[in-house]
Scaffold this motif. Structure first.
Motif, PDB file in Angstrom:
ATOM      1  N   GLU A  65     -32.367  20.891  -0.250  1.00 33.45           N
ATOM      2  CA  GLU A  65     -31.191  20.704  -1.112  1.00 33.45           C
ATOM      3  C   GLU A  65     -30.151  19.814  -0.440  1.00 33.45           C
ATOM      4  N   ALA A  66     -30.026  19.939   0.886  1.00 34.72           N
ATOM      5  CA  ALA A  66     -29.061  19.117   1.628  1.00 34.72           C
ATOM      6  C   ALA A  66     -29.438  17.636   1.565  1.00 34.72           C
ATOM      7  N   ILE A  67     -30.715  17.355   1.387  1.00 30.71           N
ATOM      8  CA  ILE A  67     -31.174  15.967   1.227  1.00 30.71           C
ATOM      9  C   ILE A  67     -30.953  15.498  -0.209  1.00 30.71           C
ATOM     10  N   ILE A  68     -31.354  16.344  -1.177  1.00 33.42           N
ATOM     11  CA  ILE A  68     -31.372  15.925  -2.582  1.00 33.42           C
ATOM     12  C   ILE A  68     -29.983  15.909  -3.232  1.00 33.42           C
ATOM     13  N   HIS A  69     -29.177  16.960  -3.001  1.00 35.07           N
ATOM     14  CA  HIS A  69     -27.911  17.103  -3.737  1.00 35.07           C
ATOM     15  C   HIS A  69     -26.959  15.907  -3.607  1.00 35.07           C
ATOM     16  N   PRO A  70     -26.757  15.360  -2.398  1.00 40.75           N
ATOM     17  CA  PRO A  70     -25.851  14.188  -2.328  1.00 40.75           C
ATOM     18  C   PRO A  70     -26.375  12.998  -3.132  1.00 40.75           C
ATOM     19  N   VAL A 102     -28.291  13.146  -5.824  1.00 40.12           N
ATOM     20  CA  VAL A 102     -28.095  13.478  -7.239  1.00 40.12           C
ATOM     21  C   VAL A 102     -26.631  13.243  -7.622  1.00 40.12           C
ATOM     22  N   GLY A 103     -25.727  13.691  -6.749  1.00 36.26           N
ATOM     23  CA  GLY A 103     -24.291  13.510  -6.996  1.00 36.26           C
ATOM     24  C   GLY A 103     -23.919  12.045  -7.163  1.00 36.26           C
ATOM     25  N   GLN A 104     -24.484  11.183  -6.291  1.00 43.54           N
ATOM     26  CA  GLN A 104     -24.194   9.743  -6.366  1.00 43.54           C
ATOM     27  C   GLN A 104     -24.703   9.141  -7.674  1.00 43.54           C
ATOM     28  N   GLU A 105     -25.913   9.539  -8.079  1.00 42.87           N
ATOM     29  CA  GLU A 105     -26.491   8.987  -9.308  1.00 42.87           C
ATOM     30  C   GLU A 105     -25.723   9.480 -10.543  1.00 42.87           C
ATOM     31  N   ILE A 106     -25.302  10.753 -10.525  1.00 43.34           N
ATOM     32  CA  ILE A 106     -24.502  11.277 -11.637  1.00 43.34           C
ATOM     33  C   ILE A 106     -23.194  10.478 -11.749  1.00 43.34           C
ATOM     34  N   GLU A 107     -22.560  10.235 -10.612  1.00 43.81           N
ATOM     35  CA  GLU A 107     -21.315   9.460 -10.615  1.00 43.81           C
ATOM     36  C   GLU A 107     -21.539   8.061 -11.193  1.00 43.81           C
ATOM     37  N   ARG A 108     -22.674   7.449 -10.811  1.00 43.42           N
ATOM     38  CA  ARG A 108     -22.995   6.104 -11.304  1.00 43.42           C
ATOM     39  C   ARG A 108     -23.161   6.119 -12.828  1.00 43.42           C
ATOM     40  N   GLN A 109     -23.917   7.129 -13.335  1.00 41.00           N
ATOM     41  CA  GLN A 109     -24.156   7.215 -14.782  1.00 41.00           C
ATOM     42  C   GLN A 109     -22.863   7.510 -15.545  1.00 41.00           C
ATOM     43  N   VAL A 110     -22.015   8.366 -14.974  1.00 42.76           N
ATOM     44  CA  VAL A 110     -20.731   8.676 -15.615  1.00 42.76           C
ATOM     45  C   VAL A 110     -19.857   7.423 -15.654  1.00 42.76           C
ATOM     46  N   GLY A 111     -19.847   6.682 -14.553  1.00 48.37           N
ATOM     47  CA  GLY A 111     -19.076   5.431 -14.494  1.00 48.37           C
ATOM     48  C   GLY A 111     -19.514   4.462 -15.582  1.00 48.37           C
ATOM     49  N   ASN A 112     -20.834   4.340 -15.751  1.00 48.36           N
ATOM     50  CA  ASN A 112     -21.374   3.452 -16.796  1.00 48.36           C
ATOM     51  C   ASN A 112     -20.960   3.922 -18.189  1.00 48.36           C
ATOM     52  N   ALA A 130     -33.487  15.733 -14.407  1.00 45.29           N
ATOM     53  CA  ALA A 130     -34.298  14.511 -14.371  1.00 45.29           C
ATOM     54  C   ALA A 130     -33.907  13.646 -13.177  1.00 45.29           C
ATOM     55  N   ILE A 131     -32.609  13.583 -12.891  1.00 47.34           N
ATOM     56  CA  ILE A 131     -32.134  12.808 -11.740  1.00 47.34           C
ATOM     57  C   ILE A 131     -32.688  13.410 -10.453  1.00 47.34           C
ATOM     58  N   SER A 132     -32.628  14.743 -10.373  1.00 49.85           N
ATOM     59  CA  SER A 132     -33.155  15.441  -9.189  1.00 49.85           C
ATOM     60  C   SER A 132     -34.643  15.176  -9.005  1.00 49.85           C
ATOM     61  N   LEU A 179     -26.253  25.431 -14.066  1.00 46.04           N
ATOM     62  CA  LEU A 179     -24.796  25.322 -14.159  1.00 46.04           C
ATOM     63  C   LEU A 179     -24.099  26.606 -13.703  1.00 46.04           C
ATOM     64  N   VAL A 180     -24.567  27.740 -14.192  1.00 48.09           N
ATOM     65  CA  VAL A 180     -23.916  29.013 -13.876  1.00 48.09           C
ATOM     66  C   VAL A 180     -24.169  29.393 -12.422  1.00 48.09           C
ATOM     67  N   GLU A 181     -25.416  29.156 -11.953  1.00 54.51           N
ATOM     68  CA  GLU A 181     -25.776  29.548 -10.599  1.00 54.51           C
ATOM     69  C   GLU A 181     -25.040  28.736  -9.530  1.00 54.51           C
ATOM     70  N   SER A 182     -24.834  27.436  -9.804  1.00 56.87           N
ATOM     71  CA  SER A 182     -24.311  26.563  -8.743  1.00 56.87           C
ATOM     72  C   SER A 182     -22.834  26.819  -8.442  1.00 56.87           C
ATOM     73  N   GLY A 183     -22.061  27.212  -9.467  1.00 59.65           N
ATOM     74  CA  GLY A 183     -20.651  27.526  -9.203  1.00 59.65           C
ATOM     75  C   GLY A 183     -19.766  26.309  -9.020  1.00 59.65           C
ATOM     76  N   ARG A 184     -20.307  25.197  -8.501  1.00 63.59           N
ATOM     77  CA  ARG A 184     -19.455  24.042  -8.188  1.00 63.59           C
ATOM     78  C   ARG A 184     -19.175  23.177  -9.400  1.00 63.59           C
ATOM     79  N   TRP A 185     -19.926  23.412 -10.508  1.00 61.52           N
ATOM     80  CA  TRP A 185     -19.828  22.509 -11.657  1.00 61.52           C
ATOM     81  C   TRP A 185     -18.608  22.759 -12.528  1.00 61.52           C
TER      82      TRP A 185
END
Length: 200
Positions: free
Chosen positions: A85-90, A92-102, A34-36, A118-124
């Motif tokens: 993806e190089a535009i969107i991923h950072p 998305v990462g910032q918004e996820i961090e914001r939501q986790v912080g909240n 949804a964030i993406s 989750l499985v495909e990305s490897g970084r999670w």
């Protein structure tokens, strides 16, 4: 410290239902998908960079990403997907961090990351305490998606084929909810059992 759960499952597995049940028990959801989507929706944060990178014809009249045109470009030029993806991923990462912080500031005991890839990305994996996979037979997936959408069975099978193989998802799981032939009450009982192991 909040327990961080990664939730994943193939299309039609019942992942959204499981997430709703975990929410009822107090888990805070972070929906990566949804964030993406929001970053490329009308007025989304990714739109200015998309306009610069790909040209104004990739932005619709109401200011959203022209998904159809982008799909065609990505199919013809795989590099375009990486550029997008190089535009969107950072973002998305910032918004996820914001939501986790909240969520942490509000004293959440459990944060559930709804991550289709989750499985495909490897970084999670390194960012999660446990991975919960919602699983069912591929033909059950097809039947459920056909019933709820306008897609034909072969279209659903193509989507399933494009997702991580079922065996790979199961191999990544710390916990599996088998959503095969269960009533809603039986599924709830399975989810409650999982939730207890997460401290909910």
């Amino acid at each position: 410290m909040a327990v961080r759960i990664g939730l994943t499952g193939g299309i039609g597995s019942g992942k959204s239902t499981v997430l709703a049940m975990l929410q009822e028990r107090g888990a805070v959801p972070v929906d990566a998908d949804a964030i993406s989507r929001a970053t490329t929706a009308s007025g989304g944060l990714a739109i200015p960079a998309i306009r610069v990178q790909f040209g104004p014809e990739f932005v619709t009249a109401d200011g959203a990403l022209d998904r159809e045109r982008m799909r065609e470009r990505a199919y013809a030029q795989p590099e375009a997907r990486r550029q997008l993806e190089a535009i969107i991923h950072p973002l998305v990462g910032q918004e996820i961090e914001r939501q986790v912080g909240n969520a942490l500031a509000a004293g959440a005991a459990c944060i559930v990351f709804d991550i289709p890839l989750l499985v495909e990305s490897g970084r999670w994996r390194a960012q999660l305490d446990r991975v919960l996979v919602v699983d069912c037979e591929p033909e059950t997936q097809v039947r459920r998606v056909v019933a709820r959408s306008a897609l034909a069975p072969e279209q659903v099978r193509a989507i399933i084929a494009a997702q991580a193989p079922r065996a790979l998802r199961l191999a990544a799981a710390d916990l599996v909810v088998c959503n095969e032939g269960l009533s809603l009450a039986a599924l709830r009982s399975e989810v409650e059992q999982a939730a207890r192991s997460f401290g909910l």
